[in-house]
Design a protein around this motif. Sequence first.
Motif, PDB file in Angstrom:
ATOM      1  N   PHE A 140      41.842  18.685  44.997  1.00  0.00           N
ATOM      2  CA  PHE A 140      41.103  19.102  46.182  1.00  0.00           C
ATOM      3  C   PHE A 140      42.040  19.284  47.371  1.00  0.00           C
ATOM      4  CE2 PHE A 140      36.334  18.709  45.965  1.00  0.00           C
ATOM      5  CZ  PHE A 140      36.270  18.834  44.587  1.00  0.00           C
ATOM      6  N   VAL A 141      43.012  18.383  47.521  1.00  0.00           N
ATOM      7  CA  VAL A 141      43.952  18.500  48.638  1.00  0.00           C
ATOM      8  C   VAL A 141      44.827  19.736  48.471  1.00  0.00           C
ATOM      9  CG1 VAL A 141      45.940  17.411  49.751  1.00  0.00           C
ATOM     10  CG2 VAL A 141      43.953  16.035  49.156  1.00  0.00           C
ATOM     11  N   LEU A 142      45.358  19.940  47.271  1.00  0.00           N
ATOM     12  CA  LEU A 142      46.259  21.076  47.049  1.00  0.00           C
ATOM     13  C   LEU A 142      45.548  22.415  47.176  1.00  0.00           C
ATOM     14  CD1 LEU A 142      48.322  19.694  44.004  1.00  0.00           C
ATOM     15  CD2 LEU A 142      49.020  19.819  46.403  1.00  0.00           C
ATOM     16  N   VAL A 143      44.277  22.469  46.809  1.00  0.00           N
ATOM     17  CA  VAL A 143      43.543  23.729  46.865  1.00  0.00           C
ATOM     18  C   VAL A 143      42.971  23.980  48.253  1.00  0.00           C
ATOM     19  CG1 VAL A 143      41.527  24.967  45.975  1.00  0.00           C
ATOM     20  CG2 VAL A 143      43.015  23.716  44.401  1.00  0.00           C
ATOM     21  N   SER A 144      42.401  22.930  48.868  1.00  0.00           N
ATOM     22  CA  SER A 144      41.703  23.132  50.141  1.00  0.00           C
ATOM     23  C   SER A 144      42.651  23.224  51.328  1.00  0.00           C
ATOM     24  CB  SER A 144      40.689  22.014  50.360  1.00  0.00           C
ATOM     25  OG  SER A 144      41.339  20.751  50.384  1.00  0.00           O
ATOM     26  N   ALA A 145      43.809  22.570  51.271  1.00  0.00           N
ATOM     27  CA  ALA A 145      44.733  22.603  52.414  1.00  0.00           C
ATOM     28  C   ALA A 145      45.192  24.025  52.740  1.00  0.00           C
ATOM     29  CB  ALA A 145      45.927  21.691  52.143  1.00  0.00           C
ATOM     30  N   PRO A 146      45.620  24.857  51.759  1.00  0.00           N
ATOM     31  CA  PRO A 146      45.982  26.245  52.111  1.00  0.00           C
ATOM     32  C   PRO A 146      44.799  27.054  52.649  1.00  0.00           C
ATOM     33  CG  PRO A 146      46.917  25.635  49.990  1.00  0.00           C
ATOM     34  CD  PRO A 146      45.957  24.562  50.355  1.00  0.00           C
ATOM     35  N   LEU A 147      43.594  26.774  52.132  1.00  0.00           N
ATOM     36  CA  LEU A 147      42.432  27.508  52.632  1.00  0.00           C
ATOM     37  C   LEU A 147      42.127  27.143  54.077  1.00  0.00           C
ATOM     38  CD1 LEU A 147      40.087  27.256  49.492  1.00  0.00           C
ATOM     39  CD2 LEU A 147      41.498  29.187  50.210  1.00  0.00           C
ATOM     40  N   PHE A 148      42.177  25.854  54.369  1.00  0.00           N
ATOM     41  CA  PHE A 148      41.932  25.430  55.743  1.00  0.00           C
ATOM     42  C   PHE A 148      43.030  25.923  56.687  1.00  0.00           C
ATOM     43  CE2 PHE A 148      39.456  21.660  53.910  1.00  0.00           C
ATOM     44  CZ  PHE A 148      38.237  22.309  54.106  1.00  0.00           C
ATOM     45  N   ASN A 149      44.227  26.074  56.162  1.00  0.00           N
ATOM     46  CA  ASN A 149      45.358  26.485  56.998  1.00  0.00           C
ATOM     47  C   ASN A 149      45.231  27.931  57.490  1.00  0.00           C
ATOM     48  OD1 ASN A 149      47.810  25.695  58.227  1.00  0.00           O
ATOM     49  ND2 ASN A 149      48.976  26.821  56.677  1.00  0.00           N
ATOM     50  N   ARG A 150      44.333  28.701  56.889  1.00  0.00           N
ATOM     51  CA  ARG A 150      44.118  30.074  57.327  1.00  0.00           C
ATOM     52  C   ARG A 150      43.322  30.139  58.628  1.00  0.00           C
ATOM     53  NH1 ARG A 150      42.552  33.143  51.604  1.00  0.00           N
ATOM     54  NH2 ARG A 150      44.527  32.677  50.524  1.00  0.00           N
ATOM     55  N   MET A 151      42.635  29.067  58.959  1.00  0.00           N
ATOM     56  CA  MET A 151      41.865  29.046  60.196  1.00  0.00           C
ATOM     57  C   MET A 151      42.788  28.688  61.355  1.00  0.00           C
ATOM     58  SD  MET A 151      38.536  26.969  58.815  1.00  0.00           S
ATOM     59  CE  MET A 151      37.769  27.400  57.247  1.00  0.00           C
ATOM     60  N   PRO A 152      42.798  29.456  62.417  1.00  0.00           N
ATOM     61  CA  PRO A 152      43.724  29.187  63.529  1.00  0.00           C
ATOM     62  C   PRO A 152      43.544  27.799  64.146  1.00  0.00           C
ATOM     63  CG  PRO A 152      42.786  31.391  63.713  1.00  0.00           C
ATOM     64  CD  PRO A 152      42.043  30.701  62.604  1.00  0.00           C
ATOM     65  N   PHE A 153      42.308  27.341  64.236  1.00  0.00           N
ATOM     66  CA  PHE A 153      42.073  26.029  64.848  1.00  0.00           C
ATOM     67  C   PHE A 153      42.661  24.897  63.998  1.00  0.00           C
ATOM     68  CE2 PHE A 153      39.385  22.216  65.142  1.00  0.00           C
ATOM     69  CZ  PHE A 153      39.599  21.894  66.470  1.00  0.00           C
ATOM     70  N   LEU A 154      42.546  25.016  62.683  1.00  0.00           N
ATOM     71  CA  LEU A 154      43.034  23.971  61.785  1.00  0.00           C
ATOM     72  C   LEU A 154      44.528  24.100  61.503  1.00  0.00           C
ATOM     73  CD1 LEU A 154      40.121  23.779  59.192  1.00  0.00           C
ATOM     74  CD2 LEU A 154      40.546  22.283  61.153  1.00  0.00           C
ATOM     75  N   ARG A 155      45.131  25.209  61.944  1.00  0.00           N
ATOM     76  CA  ARG A 155      46.550  25.400  61.687  1.00  0.00           C
ATOM     77  C   ARG A 155      47.424  24.580  62.629  1.00  0.00           C
ATOM     78  NH1 ARG A 155      47.594  31.329  62.093  1.00  0.00           N
ATOM     79  NH2 ARG A 155      45.985  31.356  60.471  1.00  0.00           N
TER      80      ARG A 155
END
Length: 361
Positions: free
Chosen positions: A172-187
Motif C-alpha cells: 500500500f505504501v509503495l503503490v499509494s505514495a507515487p499516486l499521492f505525490n502527483r497532487m501538488p498539495f501532498l508533494r
Amino acid sequence: MKKLWHIAREVWQLAPAFRLSLLYLILLTVVALALPWLPLAYGPNELDLEQIFQAPLGWGNETNKPKHWLGTDGLGRDVLANVLYGIRTAFAISLPVMVMASLIGLMLGAVAGLFGNRRLRLSRSLLAALLFALLPFTYYGIYLPTMLYSQGAPYSDFLLTGTVAISLSLVFVLVSAPLFNRMPFLRRTIHFPTDELLLRIIEIQTSIPRLILILVLAAIVPPTLPALSVLLVLTFWTGTARLARAEMLRIRELPFFEAATSLGFTQRRLLVQHALPLLLGPVLVAFSFGLAGLLMLESTLSFLNIGVSTDLVSWGRMIAGIRTNTSAWWLVAIPGAMLSLTVLALQTFSYYILRFLQHKK
C-alpha cells in the motif's frame, strides 16, 4: 560489545559488590542452562501426595524414597526442583521481553534525539500513504488475529496473518505514495516532529498503570503467555526510549559529533557509527533495572494467576501455595529469598555500571 566488555572489566576491578552480583547472575544462568542434566530426584510438577507440606530437611515416614531437601508444597511437589526450574521460567519470560523492549526503546529514543522536531523532513504524500496503510495492517494484524484466537486457531495462522499484514502495508505504501505525490498539495515536505511525537506517546502510555492494562487484557481475552509478552514489550520500552533520547541530545552537542556533522556525514552514519556505541552503556543500565522490574512483575502475575498458565513453574506460583497452609513458611521464604537475591544482584550490577558511566563523563 568491546565497549561493554571494557566497562564490565573496569568495574570488576574496582567494586567487590559488583563481582559478587555478577558471579551470582552467572551462576543462575549456568544452572538454568544445565537443568536437564542436573541429578534432581524429582521433576518440578511431579506429585508426591504422601509427603505434602513437608518441611525442609524433614524426611517424613518413607525412607526408601529420595528426600525432599527443601520440603514440598500442598501437592507434594519438590520445592528444590521448583525453585531451580523457576529460574528458567523467570528469565525465559523477562529476558526476551526486555531485549525486545530495549531494542524498540533504543531505536525510537535515538531517532527522536537525533532528528528532534526540525531535522527530519517528510513529504505529505508519504505520510498519507502510511496512514492509508494502517487500514490493512489494522484488519490483518489486529482484528483478524483476535478473531482467530477466539476460535482456537493454530499459531501458524497467526504467523500467516502477520506476514500478510506487513506485506500488504508495504505494498500500500509503495503503490499509494507515487499516486499521492502527483497532487501538488501532498508533494510538499514538512518538518516531522519526531521528538514531540515520541514524548506525547510516552506520556499517554505511562499515564495508565501497567497492572491495570494487564487486568483489562485478562478481562477481555483469556490470559496467555504470548499476549502477556506482547503487552509487556509494548509498555516496557518507554523507560529505555526516554533514556536513549536524553543521551542522544547530549551526544549531539559533543564536539566530535558536531565535527562529523559538518563534514557531511549522513544521518544514518552518525547514528550507527558514532551515537549507538555511546548509547550502549546507559541502555545496559536501563536493561538491568528493567529486567529486575520484570522479574518482580512476573512473580506478581504468577501469584495472582494472571497471564501465565497454572502448570508453569514459577516462584510466584510457589509463594501462592502459602494460601492453603499459612504455617508452611518455606513456600514463601525460599522462593522469596531467590527472587530478592536475584533482584538485588541486578540492581547492584546496574548501580555500579551507572556510577562508572557518570564518573567517566
